[in-house]
Scaffold this motif. Structure first.
Motif, PDB file in Angstrom:
ATOM      1  N   ARG A   7      37.475 -60.235 109.308  1.00  0.00           N
ATOM      2  CA  ARG A   7      37.025 -60.901 108.087  1.00  0.00           C
ATOM      3  C   ARG A   7      38.202 -61.252 107.192  1.00  0.00           C
ATOM      4  O   ARG A   7      38.298 -62.364 106.668  1.00  0.00           O
ATOM      5  CB  ARG A   7      36.031 -60.018 107.340  1.00  0.00           C
ATOM      6  CG  ARG A   7      35.370 -60.719 106.172  1.00  0.00           C
ATOM      7  CD  ARG A   7      34.203 -59.966 105.562  1.00  0.00           C
ATOM      8  NE  ARG A   7      34.114 -58.555 105.826  1.00  0.00           N
ATOM      9  CZ  ARG A   7      34.635 -57.602 105.029  1.00  0.00           C
ATOM     10  NH1 ARG A   7      35.271 -57.921 103.936  1.00  0.00           N
ATOM     11  NH2 ARG A   7      34.491 -56.330 105.343  1.00  0.00           N
ATOM     12  N   LEU A   8      39.153 -60.309 107.053  1.00  0.00           N
ATOM     13  CA  LEU A   8      40.336 -60.565 106.227  1.00  0.00           C
ATOM     14  C   LEU A   8      41.191 -61.699 106.796  1.00  0.00           C
ATOM     15  O   LEU A   8      41.663 -62.560 106.061  1.00  0.00           O
ATOM     16  CB  LEU A   8      41.180 -59.294 106.084  1.00  0.00           C
ATOM     17  CG  LEU A   8      40.613 -58.214 105.175  1.00  0.00           C
ATOM     18  CD1 LEU A   8      41.439 -56.933 105.279  1.00  0.00           C
ATOM     19  CD2 LEU A   8      40.560 -58.706 103.737  1.00  0.00           C
ATOM     20  N   VAL A   9      41.385 -61.696 108.101  1.00  0.00           N
ATOM     21  CA  VAL A   9      42.189 -62.741 108.732  1.00  0.00           C
ATOM     22  C   VAL A   9      41.519 -64.093 108.531  1.00  0.00           C
ATOM     23  O   VAL A   9      42.181 -65.078 108.179  1.00  0.00           O
ATOM     24  CB  VAL A   9      42.403 -62.448 110.238  1.00  0.00           C
ATOM     25  CG1 VAL A   9      42.996 -63.641 110.954  1.00  0.00           C
ATOM     26  CG2 VAL A   9      43.292 -61.228 110.421  1.00  0.00           C
ATOM     27  N   LYS A  10      40.207 -64.151 108.726  1.00  0.00           N
ATOM     28  CA  LYS A  10      39.481 -65.413 108.562  1.00  0.00           C
ATOM     29  C   LYS A  10      39.544 -65.917 107.119  1.00  0.00           C
ATOM     30  O   LYS A  10      39.630 -67.108 106.881  1.00  0.00           O
ATOM     31  CB  LYS A  10      38.026 -65.258 109.009  1.00  0.00           C
ATOM     32  CG  LYS A  10      37.882 -65.147 110.517  1.00  0.00           C
ATOM     33  CD  LYS A  10      36.446 -64.887 110.916  1.00  0.00           C
ATOM     34  CE  LYS A  10      36.323 -64.677 112.411  1.00  0.00           C
ATOM     35  NZ  LYS A  10      34.964 -64.352 112.827  1.00  0.00           N
ATOM     36  N   GLU A  11      39.509 -64.995 106.164  1.00  0.00           N
ATOM     37  CA  GLU A  11      39.565 -65.380 104.752  1.00  0.00           C
ATOM     38  C   GLU A  11      40.958 -65.836 104.333  1.00  0.00           C
ATOM     39  O   GLU A  11      41.101 -66.753 103.531  1.00  0.00           O
ATOM     40  CB  GLU A  11      39.148 -64.205 103.858  1.00  0.00           C
ATOM     41  CG  GLU A  11      37.685 -63.868 103.901  1.00  0.00           C
ATOM     42  CD  GLU A  11      37.360 -62.576 103.161  1.00  0.00           C
ATOM     43  OE1 GLU A  11      38.262 -61.967 102.536  1.00  0.00           O
ATOM     44  OE2 GLU A  11      36.186 -62.156 103.222  1.00  0.00           O
ATOM     45  N   ARG A  12      41.975 -65.217 104.868  1.00  0.00           N
ATOM     46  CA  ARG A  12      43.334 -65.444 104.368  1.00  0.00           C
ATOM     47  C   ARG A  12      44.200 -66.347 105.234  1.00  0.00           C
ATOM     48  O   ARG A  12      45.309 -66.691 104.842  1.00  0.00           O
ATOM     49  CB  ARG A  12      44.030 -64.106 104.173  1.00  0.00           C
ATOM     50  CG  ARG A  12      43.316 -63.288 103.118  1.00  0.00           C
ATOM     51  CD  ARG A  12      44.013 -62.038 102.805  1.00  0.00           C
ATOM     52  NE  ARG A  12      43.247 -61.315 101.790  1.00  0.00           N
ATOM     53  CZ  ARG A  12      43.582 -60.153 101.340  1.00  0.00           C
ATOM     54  NH1 ARG A  12      44.664 -59.556 101.799  1.00  0.00           N
ATOM     55  NH2 ARG A  12      42.852 -59.556 100.435  1.00  0.00           N
ATOM     56  N   PHE A  13      43.717 -66.733 106.383  1.00  0.00           N
ATOM     57  CA  PHE A  13      44.520 -67.579 107.271  1.00  0.00           C
ATOM     58  C   PHE A  13      44.743 -68.947 106.639  1.00  0.00           C
ATOM     59  O   PHE A  13      43.838 -69.544 106.076  1.00  0.00           O
ATOM     60  CB  PHE A  13      43.838 -67.753 108.629  1.00  0.00           C
ATOM     61  CG  PHE A  13      44.591 -68.682 109.535  1.00  0.00           C
ATOM     62  CD1 PHE A  13      45.670 -68.232 110.264  1.00  0.00           C
ATOM     63  CD2 PHE A  13      44.248 -70.023 109.624  1.00  0.00           C
ATOM     64  CE1 PHE A  13      46.389 -69.094 111.086  1.00  0.00           C
ATOM     65  CE2 PHE A  13      44.949 -70.894 110.439  1.00  0.00           C
ATOM     66  CZ  PHE A  13      46.026 -70.421 111.167  1.00  0.00           C
ATOM     67  N   THR A  14      45.977 -69.438 106.762  1.00  0.00           N
ATOM     68  CA  THR A  14      46.269 -70.817 106.343  1.00  0.00           C
ATOM     69  C   THR A  14      46.853 -71.561 107.527  1.00  0.00           C
ATOM     70  O   THR A  14      47.593 -70.988 108.340  1.00  0.00           O
ATOM     71  CB  THR A  14      47.272 -70.874 105.174  1.00  0.00           C
ATOM     72  OG1 THR A  14      48.523 -70.341 105.613  1.00  0.00           O
ATOM     73  CG2 THR A  14      46.758 -70.110 103.962  1.00  0.00           C
ATOM     74  N   ASN A  19      39.755 -74.196 112.310  1.00  0.00           N
ATOM     75  CA  ASN A  19      41.079 -74.788 112.069  1.00  0.00           C
ATOM     76  C   ASN A  19      41.427 -75.722 113.211  1.00  0.00           C
ATOM     77  O   ASN A  19      42.413 -75.526 113.924  1.00  0.00           O
ATOM     78  CB  ASN A  19      42.129 -73.676 111.932  1.00  0.00           C
ATOM     79  CG  ASN A  19      41.860 -72.766 110.770  1.00  0.00           C
ATOM     80  OD1 ASN A  19      42.187 -73.080 109.639  1.00  0.00           O
ATOM     81  ND2 ASN A  19      41.213 -71.632 111.036  1.00  0.00           N
TER      82      ASN A  19
END
Length: 172
Positions: A12-19, A57
């Motif tokens: 969840r964190l990776v999905k929220e913070r990925f750019t 993405n």
């Protein structure tokens, strides 16, 4: 159970913070520095996350690389279960070939151990195979047309090979 909770939070964190820019910057690292990406591709848990991230993405160079690598490794069912590959024609083509091969094996041999491992039978006898094929092959007009042409070509080849096999037997 604890590992699953930690994995869910991390995903969840990776999905929220990925750019996209941050991910694509990985592609400019040296092969040694970016080796962790190949390790992730080979890990079932990380591979699922990479596939999910590629769906959101689509224009990321990193995820294009990841999807192509995952496809080359033969994990077409994992891709078919998680995303619509119509945006990645090479991946779609490989997935279609793989799915049709599995369907052919089921038709000829029934459910061998190898085939059973590929199909989630909780969704009926053919499992998720039919649902995934329907979803991916009808997601766009060109995937539908391409899949139709591939299947028609396979039917023609099968009929031709059956005629070649049957004729000598009939002449005896």
């Amino acid at each position: 159970a604890a590992r699953d909770v930690v994995e869910e939070v991390m995903n969840r964190l990776v999905k929220e913070r990925f750019t996209k820019d941050g991910g694509d910057a990985i592609m400019s690292l040296s092969k040694k520095q970016a080796a962790f990406v190949d390790e992730m591709i080979h890990s079932e848990r990380w591979r699922k996350l990479l596939i999910d991230l590629s769906a959101t993405n689509k224009d990321s160079k990193l995820f294009m690389y990841c999807l192509q690598s995952i496809s080359k490794l033969g994990h077409h069912r994992a891709i078919a279960n998680r995303i619509n590959q119509s945006d990645y024609f090479g991946v779609f083509n490989s997935m279609l070939a793989s799915e049709l091969t599995i369907a052919g094996k089921i038709a000829v041999d029934g459910y061998s151990e190898e085939v059973s491992a590929c199909v989630d039978k909780s969704k009926g006898q053919m499992g998720s195979l039919v649902a995934d094929l329907r979803r991916t092959c009808t997601s766009t007009s060109y995937t539908y047309l391409y899949a139709t042409e591939v299947i028609n070509e396979l039917i023609i080849r099968t009929r031709q090979s059956m005629n070649v096999v049957d004729k000598p037997a009939l002449q005896r």
